[in-house]
Design an enzyme around this catalytic site. Structure first.
Site, PDB file in Angstrom:
ATOM      1  N   HIS A   1       9.982  12.494   3.533  1.00  0.00           N
ATOM      2  CA  HIS A   1      11.067  13.395   3.476  1.00  0.00           C
ATOM      3  C   HIS A   1      10.541  14.471   4.666  1.00  0.00           C
ATOM      4  CE1 HIS A   1      12.436  12.568  -0.858  1.00  0.00           C
ATOM      5  NE2 HIS A   1      12.400  11.705  -0.028  1.00  0.00           N
TER       6      HIS A   1
ATOM      7  N   HIS B   1       9.424   6.219   4.172  1.00  0.00           N
ATOM      8  CA  HIS B   1       9.844   6.880   3.049  1.00  0.00           C
ATOM      9  C   HIS B   1       9.610   8.363   2.859  1.00  0.00           C
ATOM     10  CE1 HIS B   1      10.884   3.241   1.018  1.00  0.00           C
ATOM     11  NE2 HIS B   1       9.785   2.787   1.385  1.00  0.00           N
TER      12      HIS B   1
ATOM     13  N   GLN C   1      14.792 -11.114  -0.050  1.00  0.00           N
ATOM     14  CA  GLN C   1      14.073 -10.546   1.018  1.00  0.00           C
ATOM     15  C   GLN C   1      12.825 -10.936   0.697  1.00  0.00           C
ATOM     16  OE1 GLN C   1      13.572  -6.322   0.395  1.00  0.00           O
ATOM     17  NE2 GLN C   1      13.249  -6.319  -1.666  1.00  0.00           N
TER      18      GLN C   1
ATOM     19  N   TYR D   1       4.967   4.996  -4.021  1.00  0.00           N
ATOM     20  CA  TYR D   1       4.712   3.825  -3.405  1.00  0.00           C
ATOM     21  C   TYR D   1       3.404   3.043  -3.545  1.00  0.00           C
ATOM     22  CZ  TYR D   1       9.576   2.888  -2.058  1.00  0.00           C
ATOM     23  OH  TYR D   1      10.979   2.891  -1.979  1.00  0.00           O
TER      24      TYR D   1
ATOM     25  N   ASP E   1      10.457  18.950  -7.043  1.00  0.00           N
ATOM     26  CA  ASP E   1      10.766  18.238  -5.902  1.00  0.00           C
ATOM     27  C   ASP E   1      11.870  17.215  -6.472  1.00  0.00           C
ATOM     28  OD1 ASP E   1       9.343  16.836  -3.025  1.00  0.00           O
ATOM     29  OD2 ASP E   1      10.901  15.809  -4.196  1.00  0.00           O
TER      30      ASP E   1
ATOM     31  N   LEU F   1      10.016  -9.686   0.874  1.00  0.00           N
ATOM     32  CA  LEU F   1       9.172  -9.056  -0.005  1.00  0.00           C
ATOM     33  C   LEU F   1       9.161  -9.582  -1.374  1.00  0.00           C
ATOM     34  CD1 LEU F   1       7.475  -6.411  -0.948  1.00  0.00           C
ATOM     35  CD2 LEU F   1       9.836  -5.250  -1.431  1.00  0.00           C
ATOM     36  N   ASN F   2      10.119  -9.880  -2.173  1.00  0.00           N
ATOM     37  CA  ASN F   2      10.207 -10.762  -3.113  1.00  0.00           C
ATOM     38  C   ASN F   2       9.620 -12.096  -3.086  1.00  0.00           C
ATOM     39  OD1 ASN F   2      13.036  -9.034  -3.415  1.00  0.00           O
ATOM     40  ND2 ASN F   2      11.586  -8.589  -4.981  1.00  0.00           N
TER      41      ASN F   2
ATOM     42  N   ARG G   1       1.618   3.161  -5.881  1.00  0.00           N
ATOM     43  CA  ARG G   1       1.604   2.512  -7.204  1.00  0.00           C
ATOM     44  C   ARG G   1       2.150   1.359  -7.301  1.00  0.00           C
ATOM     45  NH1 ARG G   1       6.205   0.525  -8.949  1.00  0.00           N
ATOM     46  NH2 ARG G   1       7.164   2.142  -7.511  1.00  0.00           N
TER      47      ARG G   1
HETATM   48 MG   LIG Z   1       9.494  15.179  -0.320  1.00  0.00          MG
HETATM   49 MG   LIG Z   2      11.446  14.997  -1.691  1.00  0.00          MG
END
Ligand SMILES: [Mg+2]
Ligand SMILES: [Mg+2]
Ligand SMILES: [Ca+2]
Ligand SMILES: [Ca+2]
Ligand SMILES: [Ca+2]
Ligand SMILES: [Mg+2]
Ligand SMILES: [Mg+2]
Lengths: 734, 734
Positions: free
Chosen positions: B415, B413, B130, B260, B433, B132-133, B262
């Site tokens: 939720h 990403h 990809q 992410y 979580d 990205l890399n 980080r």
């Molecule tokens: Mg969450």
């Molecule tokens: Mg979660």
């Protein structure tokens, strides 16, 4: 007079139990320059001063453990013991007065207290619900009395001895022979309690009672205690020396296991110390070839690298040599056992010493820089009074510790787990022994007492990493039967650190079936860690089902076999612990090696096992029939062989890799075992071939009948001849 | 010419990305007297020397991550970056030669490599599977090139730039606009990669492309990436500055969450550093009111006391500020962000610095003793480019950290977890979580990639400590819908450390239903720890079922309600994550408070909640429909209200006691909450009474419509008048 030296009680020989006059002088001379002692003293002084300020209470006995009156009386005896030591060391009368005031409060009330109102114990106390706790009280209080003996007038002493100490000692001995006349940790406390007070009071008759038991006319050999343990076998010796003699093997292994040894070791050693100080002619520390001192070494060797005790029989996880009773154990072991410098490093980790002659010796040793690491090596500790009732074999190889159990039953705390094992790495349990079903002193969980799941689950064979035949526990799960037998050591060899072997046989757990398990730690220069080879050989007169569980801890990463996960778990069986297991998934073996890789504490482990076609593999979990959430929902893999007379279970357990959630790198995430194969199996020999992924191959052969290290063997396997001396060989092949 | 300064590339301005000429001189002058830098340097030198000795490989691209070619190319770029720095710092040509040789090997082979053979990515690279890399490669390699620039002849540079760097940069940008022209962490890497190589080569056109994106005629606004995220919204700005502008709120919160952030923070900051060094006139660190520097502080505040990042959106547990990208983050934050002495204490824990100007600054700061603790207080971090799309509220009170999420969706990403929370004590998660369903880089688990359970379980609402209505996830579980909305801060107040409040509203997750949750940390001098009051107020236009789970971690000690444990677990539901939950036990509430006490890490916790008659209490466990053991089998308690339009969930979570398996003492094992009661609830106000076991009573009142801190309120409850200023009050009553 009852006095031991046939004079009146002398003020010249007090204190003399755990502190001596010479010891006190030496402590006072060194105070301020012995850091670990000074620190312990300061903490104790702070604690006791606070309590003196608050004042004490001596309430009418009423509660079980956890309740106010129980906890208060417990606090009282600990405080008296500490205040007594402070009085001697600091020469400050406020501490003596505190002890005296409390003792007189007890002396006033004790005669008015009937038997404790709570009915649960087979031997009820008067201060506590069981004589065991009354004995605790007396063990501590005798030390306090010894310390303030000279502070009291003769008349005061007479009041205390007449109104409190003698009736107290009588209650737990003469009036409770079912408690006192046993070989059991309860009786050890009772004997030590009476004995220490005897020494404090210079009472020869009481001392004889402590050492040799109470003479009782008739006793019932079928009587049992609350836990179902027998009170006393016919013809069994009683008293303190009998209690030293029977449960300790010549190696110092305590048959109930380290968890209870930890608890029992305090009365054994504290009374031995007092006896040594007061009556050195008894040579208590030389008794049975110095077994009490050997027991210190044995107990410490039964802990993992963090000092947590291995789980053998009833035991709560997390108990360790940081427990307060181990402070005494280590200090007494050092002071009376030849000043082993390894013990100083443990004392230093404990960060505390006893406030007595033994603690001073340790503090001076540390101060003088004599400390050395306490090195734990592979060791076999025999079980049985004569050392001939099996053993615990501990194989240590790099960071791995394998604990293999082939002992006697372990009295009322024993589990039906002959030939079971547990595996630790870096002080963490990887393949577990479940331990007991009990949350000690957590009242919400059945009052903090043994839960019924201890009997229905924890003690059962299927709860352990060993063979269950036909879904029935060993010895029919009966204590009476299990207590009659023991496994036997076959081979224990740890001289070669690259190939260490512990092999044992069990021929009574299932009549007509013989079990022979050989566990080997192998260091292979190709790999970062040693691995474990496990050969369980079963021979029976008839066809059976054999289940061998692996209680791995962690999360499944991968299996090399396809399993069918059930949509909802099913209960695995009806009794003998099976009713507590859920079956989550299963597979049928196709005769090839199976492999399970799991992750625990960011380390990768694999189990590789030889199978026969149609062996069943069950992925299970603990927790069925657990209406009160008493069990831990941990996983297992059970390898099941059906309709088999003879069977051979062979596997390897590896710790092969690591994961870091910080770098997110997985290293050596895959097993190094390519193929395991049985290349020979007869009555005489079993041979297993190990092929690693580097394509190096090794053969391990064990002689099944001759365990001599001197015998020369010759065996042809696949047209290749193997010749070696001794019971086993591991050899590389081309 | 493309040259930035309209002259030919100058040797006078190299190195100038992360190392500068002045920086190198200063480093050389200080070497040997800056311990943390010296240590990092020595370790790096040792590592690189070993690799130089072994030699390198530039294999033909073939594998996914985990495979040989992938891991080798990854190792190569890291080594080049390190060798480049070593060359500058140590002035030893062997390092320059190593980089040069490897670059020439790449320059020879790269032109022959077609698109990477593995098909999984929406944007395939040429070196990796990809783009990205590939971008990672260029970000690191540009630094190496900058460091050896002056070591190379002009002809050598021309070869590398023509055969390798420009085509490389073109592939990830012009030839992959679906990757490069995004606002997404992928594009950030792409932008930074092209930008850093532009700076190293002094290429103005490339730099413009990095900062402002590639001009493309037509793009498809419905195009999505592998994770289901949109490539680009219509009219959206692109390039590096757009990537700084959009995902970061003015507080420096990164909308995907800390895990992410980080990962993304390395390219953001390393490129910003290079841009600052080379083109200070761009004032990159002042962009958007200094948001890049604020992001450093925000990210560190999104970690628990051990430095582990809170789990928000897709995130793997255990990621922390010890991750290597945080070394740069902290060092750059310190060097360019005004030398915050708190950052030095984190750098010291990290034990490592970057081998560049920023790392030198940190090393000198530590050497000069400027270090101060990095104090994390309660903080609210707004979400959204303009800071108006909700927030994360973190309440810190003694050892407790409450993380309350009322943000925007968090891009691909995110939720479906509006108004969810997690609770930590001493750096351990107590109410969790779940995080993501992925074992990053553990190949056995789905190649180390996202597992299907991430979508079917981890992202679903029921996997979180918030309301699920009618067993359907928020926003119908649809990213397209969730991305359009965000929750809103109602109150965040942390000035009074005894009563801290985070309150937020969510009105779009379930159309027609309004959620308003208020979480309060209360310090009460009667108790050792603060406790959490949680008020979830639901108002709907029609009747619904509301489920509110509590994902407590640990072992149940006791409940005050009778539950019916099923003989085998049942699957709780059919979809939206419910298919992954087992129901183990249930109970019907009788309208009184329910209480659950559990033990985790030897601490006792309790949850006390108000119920209505016939509320259902479900004791559940994660793990149903998990054919490959991808899920963790952890427990939950779900409080279910059926056929309710409006509903009020009120509870308290306490950390009240401790247990020691060494002393076997349980302290404060019981909850301190005697009674929780709703004493008032209207559209305007909600009032809850808390009676503790000391019989002190408190009332907490929140104004539900007016969140001004200035408004004066007056309310009569049970004939007692309450008057206060601001949106809430906690007051003791007689
Ligand atoms: Mg969450
Ligand atoms: Mg979660
Ligand atoms: Ca025995
Ligand atoms: Ca341990
Ligand atoms: Ca943590
Ligand atoms: Mg056992
Ligand atoms: Mg056991």
């Amino acid at each position: 007079s009852n006095s031991i030296d046939n004079t009146t009680s002398s003020e010249n020989n007090h204190p003399s139990l755990i502190l001596t006059q010479q010891g006190v002088a030496a402590i006072r001379a060194n105070l301020g320059s012995i850091p670990i002692f000074d620190k312990t003293l300061a903490a104790t002084q702070k604690e006791v001063d606070l309590e003196i300020e608050k004042g004490f209470d001596v309430p009418t006995p009423k509660d079980y453990s956890g309740g106010y009156t129980h906890e208060t009386h417990k606090k009282n005896y600990v405080l008296m013991q500490k205040a007594g030591a402070l009085y001697q060391i600091l020469d400050d009368e406020k501490y003596a007065k505190f002890v005296k005031d409390m003792l007189f409060d007890y002396a006033k009330k004790y005669p008015t207290w009937p038997i404790h109102p709570k009915p649960r114990s087979y031997a009820r106390g008067r201060v506590f619900w069981q004589c065991l706790n009354d004995s605790n009280w007396l063990v501590y209080t005798s030390q306090a009395y010894d310390c303030i003996y000279n502070y009291l007038t003769e008349e005061e002493r007479s009041t205390l001895e007449t109104d409190l100490f003698r009736p107290f000692a009588d209650h737990i001995s003469k009036e409770s022979p079912q408690f006192f006349n046993r070989v059991h940790n309860h009786a050890t406390w009772g004997n030590a309690a009476v004995g220490m007070m005897a020494l404090a009071m210079d009472d020869a008759e009481l001392l004889d009672r402590a050492l040799n038991g109470v003479k009782v006319e008739n006793f019932d050999p079928n009587e049992k205690d609350n836990d179902g343990g027998y009170i006393r076998k016919d013809g069994q010796k009683i008293g303190f020396f009998a209690n030293v003699n029977e449960p300790f093997s010549p190696d110092g292994y305590f048959t109930e296991g380290p968890y209870y040894q930890r608890y029992a070791s305090y009365p054994f050693l504290i009374f031995a110390q007092a006896l040594q100080n007061k009556q050195p002619e008894q040579k208590v520390f030389e008794y049975k070839d110095g077994v009490l001192l050997k027991s210190v070494n044995a107990l410490l060797n039964l802990s993992d690298v963090d000092g947590d005790f291995f789980l053998l029989n009833d035991a709560q996880k997390g108990m360790s040599y940081y427990n307060s009773s181990l402070i005494s154990t280590v200090d007494i072991g050092y002071h009376f056992g030849g000043n082993n410098p390894g013990l100083l490093s443990i004392a230093k980790k404990q960060g505390e010493v006893t406030l007595d002659d033994a603690g001073l010796a340790v503090a001076l040793g540390i101060k003088a820089g004599k400390e050395e690491p306490f090195v734990k090596k592979s060791i076999e500790l025999s079980d049985g009074a004569d050392g001939d009732e099996g053993a615990v074999g501990i194989l240590r190889s790099d960071d791995l510790e394998l604990v293999y159990k082939y002992t006697a039953h372990g009295l009322s705390h024993g589990h039906f787990d002959k030939l079971s094992f547990a595996l630790f790495e870096d002080g963490d349990e990887i393949v577990q022994d479940y331990g007991m079903s009990r949350f000690v002193n957590i009242e919400q969980k059945g009052g903090g007492n043994y839960l019924k799941e201890n009997k229905t689950w924890s003690k059962q064979t299927i709860a352990h990493n060993t063979i269950t035949q036909n879904e029935k526990s060993q010895f029919k799960g009966k204590y009476d039967i299990g207590s009659k037998f023991h496994s036997n050591t076959y081979v224990f060899s740890s001289d070669n650190e690259n190939v260490q072997v512990a092999s044992a046989k069990e021929e009574n757990a299932y009549p007509g079936t013989k079990l022979h398990r050989t566990m080997v730690t192998i260091k292979d220069e190709d790999y970062r860690n040693p691995y474990i080879l496990d050969i369980m050989r079963v021979s029976s007169e008839k066809s059976n089902q054999y289940d061998l569980p692996l209680y791995y801890l962690g999360h499944i990463m991968q299996t090399n076999f396809e399993y069918n996960k059930l949509s909802t778990p099913q209960i695995l069986g009806k009794s003998d612990g099976y009713q507590h297991l859920y079956k989550e998934a299963s597979a049928l073996a196709n005769g090839e090696n199976i492999k399970l890789t799991w992750l625990l504490n960011n380390k990768f482990y694999s189990y590789s096992a030889i199978t026969s076609t149609n062996d069943e593999i069950i992925l299970g979990r603990i927790g069925a029939n657990d209406p009160a959430y008493n069990l831990r929902n941990e996983p297992t893999l059970i390898l099941r062989k059906k309709n088999a007379k003879d069977a051979l279970f062979v596997s390897i357990i590896e710790s092969h890799g690591t994961y870091s959630p910080v770098t997110e790198l997985a290293e050596d995430a895959y097993s190094n075992v390519k193929l395991l194969e049985v290349v020979y199996n007869s009555e005489k020999y079993t041979a297993v071939k190990l092929v690693m992924n580097t394509n190096t191959a090794k053969v391990f052969i064990i002689s099944n009948l001759d365990n001599s290290s001197e015998t020369a063997h010759k065996l042809e396997i696949n047209n290749k001849e193997y010749a070696w001396k001794g019971s086993f060989i591991l050899t590389e092949i081309k």
